[in-house]
Write an enzyme that holds these catalytic residues in place. Sequence first.
Site, PDB file in Angstrom:
ATOM      1  N   HIS A  40      -9.562  -1.605  -8.263  1.00  0.00           N
ATOM      2  CA  HIS A  40      -9.354  -0.275  -7.628  1.00  0.00           C
ATOM      3  C   HIS A  40      -8.208   0.275  -8.174  1.00  0.00           C
ATOM      4  O   HIS A  40      -8.584   1.608  -8.395  1.00  0.00           O
ATOM      5  CB  HIS A  40      -8.853  -0.639  -6.218  1.00  0.00           C
ATOM      6  CG  HIS A  40      -8.670   0.370  -5.020  1.00  0.00           C
ATOM      7  ND1 HIS A  40      -9.646   1.330  -4.484  1.00  0.00           N
ATOM      8  CD2 HIS A  40      -7.311   1.089  -4.669  1.00  0.00           C
ATOM      9  CE1 HIS A  40      -8.941   2.218  -3.974  1.00  0.00           C
ATOM     10  NE2 HIS A  40      -7.488   2.341  -3.904  1.00  0.00           N
ATOM     11  N   ASP A  65       0.886  -1.121   0.132  1.00  0.00           N
ATOM     12  CA  ASP A  65       0.124   0.115   0.070  1.00  0.00           C
ATOM     13  C   ASP A  65       0.912   1.218  -0.116  1.00  0.00           C
ATOM     14  O   ASP A  65       1.546   1.321   1.054  1.00  0.00           O
ATOM     15  CB  ASP A  65      -0.967   0.135   1.358  1.00  0.00           C
ATOM     16  CG  ASP A  65      -2.110   0.972   1.183  1.00  0.00           C
ATOM     17  OD1 ASP A  65      -1.996   1.935   0.302  1.00  0.00           O
ATOM     18  OD2 ASP A  65      -2.949   0.797   1.913  1.00  0.00           O
TER      19      ASP A  65
END
Length: 410
Positions: A322, A227
């Site tokens: 995403h 991330d």
Amino acid sequence: MSAGTGVSRRGLLSGLGAAGAAGLAAGGLLGVGAARALDVGDPARDLTLSLGGPEDGRPPALLTPTPAHVHVVAVDLAAEEPEEVSELAREVLSVWGEHAFDLHERGLSALGAEAPAQGLHPASLGVTLGLGAGLLDRAGLGDRRPAPLEDLPAFAADRLDPDQCGGDLMLHVGAEDPLVVSAAVDHLLGLVRDRATVRWSLPGFQRAAATARDPSATPRNLMGQVDGTVNPDPAEARFGPQVLASHTDPATAWMDGGTYVVVRRVRMFLDAWSDLAPTDRERVIGRRLSDGAPLGGERENDLPDLAARDGDGNPVIPADAHIRLASPERTLGARMLRRGFNYDLGWREGRRDAGLLFTAWQADPRAGFTAVQRELDEGGDALNAFVSHEGSAVFAVPPAHDPHPAATLW
């Protein structure tokens, strides 16, 4: 003007500059805090003191490496009338500024011999302050409110709790050690407890650099995903236009060279996520679990090939993945410096209360965070089934390099 104080609404932002000049590292208006460089390879080594931050005025929250622990706190001032709000804002920021500077000069000894952090090194302690949009309105300074500081619109993944949103002032404290963060937060809040109340707070963490096999590797979140890939690099020329604000209007010039931060509390439904097969998790995000590479790519930093098709003619990166929906190609080049931290508060009503303390630093949230989040909404982001946005706020963080910032405000 308040009787006996000499403080006017007009003086609020000037007061912020004075507070910065006195307390936030050699004149930072709001952003510079107790920034110290930590040598991870030798924790016992004497830490170098950094006064004033980088020459371009970036606050500690934007410095690298990112600290392993942060605590973001939003406070409301204990006043209603504009003159009182203005006065308390000056007082709180002056106190915080003075004590932040004291932390620079004396390290953690400034907290007192009885502090829980006694005997510890400062561990890259950094303090960053921000102003909420509501503060300017409540202090009668709505005409000084920059357009990028507008309230965020509603989004599909929002399940916002008003008690976890907004705030007059932001206190962002980061360090490599959670006890150092906790002690600094407790100290700074204790100094103003009669003038400000905590509206919400959220501690966050990443993996510590000292425990990582590769400290330069992108951290993972609680979903197990890498991330923070494809963040603007401070060494790149485009970092400034993407992250640092540009304001030439005299009314809002106090934010020229500053930055805006969107803070989101994103709860993850980890039980449902763990029930997915690893390949399904990868399709939701659009990246491999093993190394963070985009599906169809070889390395984490490969550009996602959004046109790639598999043998059956289907997109290699699914249409609702995403990273596809958040890509610059879909958002007119929207970029922001994303600093994500995990939070884990145990269980609430029998369900895991954990997720992401997401901070996004940018020149203009309308062209950054809002543009991306709208595209995720309109494209039906597959991740929305596994997250809920429960807290939200946006703050202005003025530049920190001007030794006399009051001169630029009016």
